[in-house]
Design a protein around this motif. Sequence first.
Motif, PDB file in Angstrom:
ATOM      1  N   LEU A  45     -70.483 -13.339 -34.485  1.00  0.00           N
ATOM      2  CA  LEU A  45     -70.825 -14.325 -35.516  1.00  0.00           C
ATOM      3  C   LEU A  45     -71.188 -13.639 -36.824  1.00  0.00           C
ATOM      4  O   LEU A  45     -70.733 -14.039 -37.906  1.00  0.00           O
ATOM      5  CB  LEU A  45     -71.978 -15.194 -35.026  1.00  0.00           C
ATOM      6  N   GLY A  46     -72.013 -12.584 -36.737  1.00  0.00           N
ATOM      7  CA  GLY A  46     -72.410 -11.868 -37.944  1.00  0.00           C
ATOM      8  C   GLY A  46     -71.242 -11.209 -38.649  1.00  0.00           C
ATOM      9  O   GLY A  46     -71.132 -11.255 -39.881  1.00  0.00           O
ATOM     10  N   VAL A  47     -70.328 -10.603 -37.871  1.00  0.00           N
ATOM     11  CA  VAL A  47     -69.160  -9.958 -38.474  1.00  0.00           C
ATOM     12  C   VAL A  47     -68.257 -11.000 -39.130  1.00  0.00           C
ATOM     13  O   VAL A  47     -67.756 -10.807 -40.244  1.00  0.00           O
ATOM     14  CB  VAL A  47     -68.388  -9.150 -37.406  1.00  0.00           C
ATOM     15  N   SER A  48     -68.051 -12.125 -38.446  1.00  0.00           N
ATOM     16  CA  SER A  48     -67.169 -13.159 -38.989  1.00  0.00           C
ATOM     17  C   SER A  48     -67.725 -13.738 -40.273  1.00  0.00           C
ATOM     18  O   SER A  48     -66.979 -13.964 -41.246  1.00  0.00           O
ATOM     19  CB  SER A  48     -66.969 -14.268 -37.951  1.00  0.00           C
ATOM     20  N   VAL A  49     -69.030 -13.998 -40.292  1.00  0.00           N
ATOM     21  CA  VAL A  49     -69.641 -14.593 -41.488  1.00  0.00           C
ATOM     22  C   VAL A  49     -69.766 -13.556 -42.601  1.00  0.00           C
ATOM     23  O   VAL A  49     -69.476 -13.832 -43.775  1.00  0.00           O
ATOM     24  CB  VAL A  49     -71.010 -15.197 -41.136  1.00  0.00           C
ATOM     25  N   GLY A  50     -70.202 -12.347 -42.246  1.00  0.00           N
ATOM     26  CA  GLY A  50     -70.387 -11.314 -43.262  1.00  0.00           C
ATOM     27  C   GLY A  50     -69.096 -10.878 -43.925  1.00  0.00           C
ATOM     28  O   GLY A  50     -69.085 -10.543 -45.117  1.00  0.00           O
ATOM     29  N   LEU A  51     -68.000 -10.892 -43.167  1.00  0.00           N
ATOM     30  CA  LEU A  51     -66.724 -10.439 -43.715  1.00  0.00           C
ATOM     31  C   LEU A  51     -65.806 -11.584 -44.130  1.00  0.00           C
ATOM     32  O   LEU A  51     -64.779 -11.354 -44.763  1.00  0.00           O
ATOM     33  CB  LEU A  51     -65.992  -9.563 -42.686  1.00  0.00           C
ATOM     34  N   GLY A  52     -66.155 -12.818 -43.743  1.00  0.00           N
ATOM     35  CA  GLY A  52     -65.263 -13.951 -44.003  1.00  0.00           C
ATOM     36  C   GLY A  52     -65.044 -14.229 -45.477  1.00  0.00           C
ATOM     37  O   GLY A  52     -63.906 -14.418 -45.929  1.00  0.00           O
ATOM     38  N   GLY A  53     -66.135 -14.244 -46.260  1.00  0.00           N
ATOM     39  CA  GLY A  53     -66.005 -14.534 -47.687  1.00  0.00           C
ATOM     40  C   GLY A  53     -65.194 -13.480 -48.416  1.00  0.00           C
ATOM     41  O   GLY A  53     -64.316 -13.792 -49.235  1.00  0.00           O
ATOM     42  N   GLY A  62     -54.527 -11.327 -53.508  1.00  0.00           N
ATOM     43  CA  GLY A  62     -53.287 -10.652 -53.129  1.00  0.00           C
ATOM     44  C   GLY A  62     -53.426  -9.160 -52.972  1.00  0.00           C
ATOM     45  O   GLY A  62     -52.471  -8.414 -53.231  1.00  0.00           O
ATOM     46  N   VAL A  63     -54.604  -8.694 -52.546  1.00  0.00           N
ATOM     47  CA  VAL A  63     -54.841  -7.264 -52.341  1.00  0.00           C
ATOM     48  C   VAL A  63     -55.225  -7.036 -50.884  1.00  0.00           C
ATOM     49  O   VAL A  63     -55.687  -7.968 -50.198  1.00  0.00           O
ATOM     50  CB  VAL A  63     -55.958  -6.750 -53.279  1.00  0.00           C
ATOM     51  N   PRO A  64     -55.050  -5.825 -50.372  1.00  0.00           N
ATOM     52  CA  PRO A  64     -55.462  -5.548 -48.986  1.00  0.00           C
ATOM     53  C   PRO A  64     -56.967  -5.786 -48.813  1.00  0.00           C
ATOM     54  O   PRO A  64     -57.764  -5.348 -49.651  1.00  0.00           O
ATOM     55  CB  PRO A  64     -55.104  -4.065 -48.795  1.00  0.00           C
ATOM     56  N   PRO A  65     -57.374  -6.488 -47.773  1.00  0.00           N
ATOM     57  CA  PRO A  65     -58.801  -6.769 -47.583  1.00  0.00           C
ATOM     58  C   PRO A  65     -59.621  -5.478 -47.478  1.00  0.00           C
ATOM     59  O   PRO A  65     -59.308  -4.587 -46.671  1.00  0.00           O
ATOM     60  CB  PRO A  65     -58.845  -7.559 -46.274  1.00  0.00           C
ATOM     61  N   ALA A  66     -60.642  -5.377 -48.309  1.00  0.00           N
ATOM     62  CA  ALA A  66     -61.481  -4.180 -48.295  1.00  0.00           C
ATOM     63  C   ALA A  66     -62.283  -4.064 -47.009  1.00  0.00           C
ATOM     64  O   ALA A  66     -62.688  -2.962 -46.623  1.00  0.00           O
ATOM     65  CB  ALA A  66     -62.426  -4.208 -49.497  1.00  0.00           C
ATOM     66  N   THR A  67     -62.498  -5.177 -46.337  1.00  0.00           N
ATOM     67  CA  THR A  67     -63.346  -5.171 -45.142  1.00  0.00           C
ATOM     68  C   THR A  67     -62.710  -4.453 -43.959  1.00  0.00           C
ATOM     69  O   THR A  67     -63.418  -4.109 -43.010  1.00  0.00           O
ATOM     70  CB  THR A  67     -63.668  -6.617 -44.733  1.00  0.00           C
ATOM     71  N   ILE A  68     -61.381  -4.239 -43.987  1.00  0.00           N
ATOM     72  CA  ILE A  68     -60.728  -3.549 -42.880  1.00  0.00           C
ATOM     73  C   ILE A  68     -60.294  -2.140 -43.280  1.00  0.00           C
ATOM     74  O   ILE A  68     -59.539  -1.489 -42.547  1.00  0.00           O
ATOM     75  CB  ILE A  68     -59.508  -4.343 -42.374  1.00  0.00           C
ATOM     76  N   GLN A  69     -60.752  -1.687 -44.410  1.00  0.00           N
ATOM     77  CA  GLN A  69     -60.405  -0.343 -44.872  1.00  0.00           C
ATOM     78  C   GLN A  69     -61.573   0.620 -44.783  1.00  0.00           C
ATOM     79  O   GLN A  69     -61.455   1.780 -45.196  1.00  0.00           O
ATOM     80  CB  GLN A  69     -59.901  -0.406 -46.325  1.00  0.00           C
ATOM     81  N   ASN A  70     -62.689   0.151 -44.262  1.00  0.00           N
ATOM     82  CA  ASN A  70     -63.873   0.997 -44.164  1.00  0.00           C
ATOM     83  C   ASN A  70     -64.679   0.567 -42.938  1.00  0.00           C
ATOM     84  O   ASN A  70     -64.898  -0.629 -42.718  1.00  0.00           O
ATOM     85  CB  ASN A  70     -64.721   0.864 -45.439  1.00  0.00           C
ATOM     86  N   ASN A  71     -65.118   1.540 -42.150  1.00  0.00           N
ATOM     87  CA  ASN A  71     -65.879   1.224 -40.941  1.00  0.00           C
ATOM     88  C   ASN A  71     -67.243   0.624 -41.226  1.00  0.00           C
ATOM     89  O   ASN A  71     -67.813  -0.075 -40.378  1.00  0.00           O
ATOM     90  CB  ASN A  71     -66.056   2.486 -40.086  1.00  0.00           C
ATOM     91  N   TRP A  72     -67.777   0.880 -42.406  1.00  0.00           N
ATOM     92  CA  TRP A  72     -69.145   0.465 -42.696  1.00  0.00           C
ATOM     93  C   TRP A  72     -69.296  -1.051 -42.765  1.00  0.00           C
ATOM     94  O   TRP A  72     -70.392  -1.573 -42.529  1.00  0.00           O
ATOM     95  CB  TRP A  72     -69.617   1.094 -44.005  1.00  0.00           C
ATOM     96  N   TYR A  73     -68.238  -1.771 -43.091  1.00  0.00           N
ATOM     97  CA  TYR A  73     -68.341  -3.226 -43.188  1.00  0.00           C
ATOM     98  C   TYR A  73     -68.667  -3.849 -41.831  1.00  0.00           C
ATOM     99  O   TYR A  73     -69.606  -4.638 -41.689  1.00  0.00           O
ATOM    100  CB  TYR A  73     -67.031  -3.812 -43.735  1.00  0.00           C
ATOM    101  N   VAL A  74     -67.894  -3.484 -40.811  1.00  0.00           N
ATOM    102  CA  VAL A  74     -68.115  -4.050 -39.482  1.00  0.00           C
ATOM    103  C   VAL A  74     -69.455  -3.593 -38.922  1.00  0.00           C
ATOM    104  O   VAL A  74     -70.210  -4.392 -38.333  1.00  0.00           O
ATOM    105  CB  VAL A  74     -66.961  -3.662 -38.542  1.00  0.00           C
ATOM    106  N   LEU A  75     -69.775  -2.302 -39.086  1.00  0.00           N
ATOM    107  CA  LEU A  75     -71.049  -1.784 -38.570  1.00  0.00           C
ATOM    108  C   LEU A  75     -72.237  -2.469 -39.239  1.00  0.00           C
ATOM    109  O   LEU A  75     -73.206  -2.855 -38.585  1.00  0.00           O
ATOM    110  CB  LEU A  75     -71.112  -0.271 -38.783  1.00  0.00           C
ATOM    111  N   THR A  76     -72.157  -2.631 -40.558  1.00  0.00           N
ATOM    112  CA  THR A  76     -73.261  -3.270 -41.286  1.00  0.00           C
ATOM    113  C   THR A  76     -73.449  -4.713 -40.854  1.00  0.00           C
ATOM    114  O   THR A  76     -74.581  -5.167 -40.621  1.00  0.00           O
ATOM    115  CB  THR A  76     -72.991  -3.204 -42.796  1.00  0.00           C
ATOM    116  N   ALA A  77     -72.347  -5.443 -40.711  1.00  0.00           N
ATOM    117  CA  ALA A  77     -72.446  -6.848 -40.318  1.00  0.00           C
ATOM    118  C   ALA A  77     -73.010  -6.988 -38.906  1.00  0.00           C
ATOM    119  O   ALA A  77     -73.875  -7.831 -38.649  1.00  0.00           O
ATOM    120  CB  ALA A  77     -71.075  -7.509 -40.408  1.00  0.00           C
ATOM    121  N   ALA A  78     -72.533  -6.152 -37.974  1.00  0.00           N
ATOM    122  CA  ALA A  78     -73.006  -6.251 -36.587  1.00  0.00           C
ATOM    123  C   ALA A  78     -74.479  -5.873 -36.476  1.00  0.00           C
ATOM    124  O   ALA A  78     -75.266  -6.576 -35.812  1.00  0.00           O
ATOM    125  CB  ALA A  78     -72.158  -5.352 -35.691  1.00  0.00           C
ATOM    126  N   LEU A  79     -74.888  -4.795 -37.114  1.00  0.00           N
ATOM    127  CA  LEU A  79     -76.288  -4.371 -37.048  1.00  0.00           C
ATOM    128  C   LEU A  79     -77.209  -5.381 -37.731  1.00  0.00           C
ATOM    129  O   LEU A  79     -78.307  -5.669 -37.238  1.00  0.00           O
ATOM    130  CB  LEU A  79     -76.444  -2.991 -37.686  1.00  0.00           C
TER     131      LEU A  79
END
Length: 258
Positions: A45-53, A62-79
């Motif tokens: 839930l945290g990852v989906s909401v934190g990265l959804g916007g 029309g650019v590559p999503p920044a949220t899937i180009q760096n590990n810190w996004y998923v880690l930060t949202a989950a923690l």
Amino acid sequence: MQELPTIPLWLDLTAVAFGALSASATAEGVQRQGRRIDWLGVAILGVSVGLGGGFMRDLLLGVPPATIQNNWYVLTAALAALCGMWLSYALNRINVAVTILDAMSLGVFAVVGTSKAIGYGVEPLPAIMIGTVAAAGGGAVRDLLLQVPVGVLYAGTFYAAAAFFGAASYVALDLLGVGSITGMIVCFTVTVAIRMASVWWGLSLPEQMALRLPQRLREPNRERLLLRRYKRGSKPTTRPIPITESTRKRKRRRRASD
């Protein structure tokens, strides 16, 4: 338009953390209603909401999503979501804390989304739309995952409207040549202030309504219709009221008994 600096990673991660924290705090209220969520569910839930916007923002640009180009996004949202789960009891006892977290998340996402849209040279109105979607998109994802009514679609306190006015203030300042840092501060302040004011004083936009004719125009007066027909040459009929068969039989019985 002036060239804006690249959005720093820490600012984007701050928005992600605030979004995940508010999502896990909201999930605690759903869990009290009998729907139990495990740790993995809270993290998802945290990852989906934190990265959804941010994901919606990059898709619109029309650019590559920044949220899937760096590990810190998923880690930060989950923690952040797990921390919000552990602190949810204390946060829900201080109800204003959850509201402030949600408002700050909305403000940071509005700043990041609008700033990135302006930096890519998007026109003013689409830039406001992208900033609003980036800010309110995470809340819509949260409501869909928790199977509750999507708050941005129903009448209530300002949520998407707060992000809209914040993004509009940023775009207006950019058109006037004001520096980007000032625009970011104003956008964040306006968004948070409108969101908190609407919660405290119960402000909301007008509800959905349809334009209708007045009652006297929708249902014409019967005398007016009769007068109109009389003027056209058709005189109103004055037929006698028919007497039912049962009434005639009663009168005949009375005469026979007399």
